[in-house]
Enzyme design. Structure first.
Site, PDB file in Angstrom:
ATOM      1  CG  ASP A   7      -0.369   0.185   2.537  1.00 15.99           C
ATOM      2  OD1 ASP A   7       0.871   0.275   2.613  1.00 15.99           O
ATOM      3  OD2 ASP A   7      -1.121   0.249   3.531  1.00 15.99           O
ATOM      4  CG  HIS A   8      -0.627   4.695   1.635  1.00 16.52           C
ATOM      5  ND1 HIS A   8      -1.783   3.945   1.599  1.00 16.52           N
ATOM      6  CD2 HIS A   8      -0.512   5.144   2.906  1.00 16.52           C
ATOM      7  CE1 HIS A   8      -2.350   3.962   2.801  1.00 16.52           C
ATOM      8  NE2 HIS A   8      -1.595   4.680   3.613  1.00 16.52           N
ATOM      9  CB  CYS A  64       0.543  -2.664   4.639  1.00 22.57           C
ATOM     10  SG  CYS A  64       0.282  -3.845   5.981  1.00 22.57           S
ATOM     11  N   GLY A  65       2.020  -0.827   6.337  1.00 22.59           N
ATOM     12  CA  GLY A  65       2.691  -0.170   7.447  1.00 22.59           C
ATOM     13  C   GLY A  65       3.208  -1.158   8.467  1.00 22.59           C
ATOM     14  CB  THR A  66       1.622  -3.175  10.958  1.00 24.22           C
ATOM     15  OG1 THR A  66       0.381  -3.539  10.311  1.00 24.22           O
ATOM     16  CG2 THR A  66       1.453  -1.853  11.685  1.00 24.22           C
ATOM     17  N   GLY A  67       2.310  -4.706   8.122  1.00 27.09           N
ATOM     18  CA  GLY A  67       2.252  -6.058   7.544  1.00 27.09           C
ATOM     19  C   GLY A  67       1.035  -6.838   8.010  1.00 27.09           C
ATOM     20  CB  ILE A  68      -1.195  -6.402  10.943  1.00 30.02           C
ATOM     21  CG1 ILE A  68      -0.051  -6.541  11.952  1.00 30.02           C
ATOM     22  CG2 ILE A  68      -2.471  -7.032  11.476  1.00 30.02           C
ATOM     23  CD1 ILE A  68      -0.257  -5.745  13.242  1.00 30.02           C
ATOM     24  N   GLY A  69      -2.406  -5.995   8.112  1.00 27.55           N
ATOM     25  CA  GLY A  69      -3.567  -6.010   7.216  1.00 27.55           C
ATOM     26  C   GLY A  69      -3.316  -6.850   5.978  1.00 27.55           C
ATOM     27  CG  MET A  70      -0.222  -5.881   3.140  1.00 25.82           C
ATOM     28  SD  MET A  70      -1.237  -5.765   1.641  1.00 25.82           S
ATOM     29  CE  MET A  70      -0.441  -4.368   0.823  1.00 25.82           C
ATOM     30  CG  HIS A  97       9.161 -25.393  11.419  1.00 21.46           C
ATOM     31  ND1 HIS A  97       9.218 -25.358  12.793  1.00 21.46           N
ATOM     32  CD2 HIS A  97      10.278 -26.057  11.012  1.00 21.46           C
ATOM     33  CE1 HIS A  97      10.321 -25.977  13.207  1.00 21.46           C
ATOM     34  NE2 HIS A  97      10.986 -26.399  12.142  1.00 21.46           N
ATOM     35  NE  ARG A 131       8.560 -31.831  14.130  1.00 22.07           N
ATOM     36  CZ  ARG A 131       9.843 -31.628  13.795  1.00 22.07           C
ATOM     37  NH1 ARG A 131      10.442 -32.434  12.941  1.00 22.07           N
ATOM     38  NH2 ARG A 131      10.512 -30.605  14.308  1.00 22.07           N
ATOM     39  CG  HIS A 132       7.460 -29.071  10.023  1.00 16.21           C
ATOM     40  ND1 HIS A 132       7.080 -28.553  11.243  1.00 16.21           N
ATOM     41  CD2 HIS A 132       8.752 -29.449  10.157  1.00 16.21           C
ATOM     42  CE1 HIS A 132       8.107 -28.599  12.072  1.00 16.21           C
ATOM     43  NE2 HIS A 132       9.136 -29.142  11.440  1.00 16.21           N
TER      44      HIS A 132
HETATM   45  C1  RB5 Z   1      -2.098   2.463   6.558  1.00 11.72           C
HETATM   46  O1  RB5 Z   1      -2.066   3.648   7.299  1.00 11.72           O
HETATM   47  C2  RB5 Z   1      -1.939   1.264   7.459  1.00 11.72           C
HETATM   48  O2  RB5 Z   1      -3.110   1.052   8.177  1.00 11.72           O
HETATM   49  C3  RB5 Z   1      -1.571   0.043   6.650  1.00 11.72           C
HETATM   50  O3  RB5 Z   1      -0.394   0.303   5.957  1.00 11.72           O
HETATM   51  C4  RB5 Z   1      -1.313  -1.238   7.406  1.00 11.72           C
HETATM   52  O4  RB5 Z   1      -0.427  -1.035   8.447  1.00 11.72           O
HETATM   53  C5  RB5 Z   1      -2.495  -2.007   7.812  1.00 11.72           C
HETATM   54  O5  RB5 Z   1      -2.395  -3.132   8.338  1.00 11.72           O
END
Ligand code: RB5
Length: 146
Positions: A7-8, A64-70, A97, A131-132
């Site tokens: 993302d941006h 993305c910013g944290t990688g979490i949303g992706m 694994h 096993r994995h």
């Molecule tokens: C964008 O501001 C941010 O929410 C996105 O990059 C990401 O971190 C979401 O998981």
């Protein structure tokens, strides 16, 4: 072939990783975005995850910013095992694994040098199987319960 998108928040790191991957001899296709204008990360996660799920790409990278949303979005695609990695160890274990096929990175969490190292390890490390393999096969068997 590797597909990559962000993302941006991840555009600048994406450019660095594309350059590093190409310098290392990998074929990598950038699925966008092309600039830092604000976008919604699921749109780009779906692009990469769909390409990996369809077998058009062997590996995917999402930033993305944290990688979490992706990672949340990519893991909705059957056959996709997206791993949010923060260092070489998590990248190595995600491959050995978990047979992860999509690497997720947080551009606001992980520095450029570490991210390049994470990508290198992710691409170089094989799945251990054994096993994995049994455990990975059960990841998508939600109806089996515990
Ligand atoms: C964008 O501001 C941010 O929410 C996105 O990059 C990401 O971190 C979401 O998981």
């Amino acid at each position: 072939m590797i597909v990559i998108a962000s993302d941006h928040a991840g555009v600048e790191l994406k450019a660095r990783l594309v350059a590093a991957a190409r310098a290392a001899g990998h074929e990598i296709t950038d699925l966008g975005p092309a600039d830092t204008g604000s976008v919604d990360y699921p749109d780009f996660a779906h692009r990469v995850a769909a390409a990996v799920a369809a077998g058009e790409a062997g590996r995917g990278v999402l930033i993305c910013g944290t990688g979490i949303g992706m990672s949340m979005t990519a893991n909705r695609h059957p056959g996709v095992r997206a791993a949010l990695c923060h260092d070489a160890f998590t990248a190595e274990m995600a491959r050995r694994h978990n047979d992860a096929n999509v690497l997720c990175l947080g551009a606001r969490v992980t520095g450029t040098g570490v991210a390049e190292q994470v990508l290198t390890v992710f691409l170089a490390t094989g799945f251990e199987g054994g096993r994995h393999q049994r455990r990975v096969a059960r990841i998508e068997c939600a109806e089996e319960g515990s």
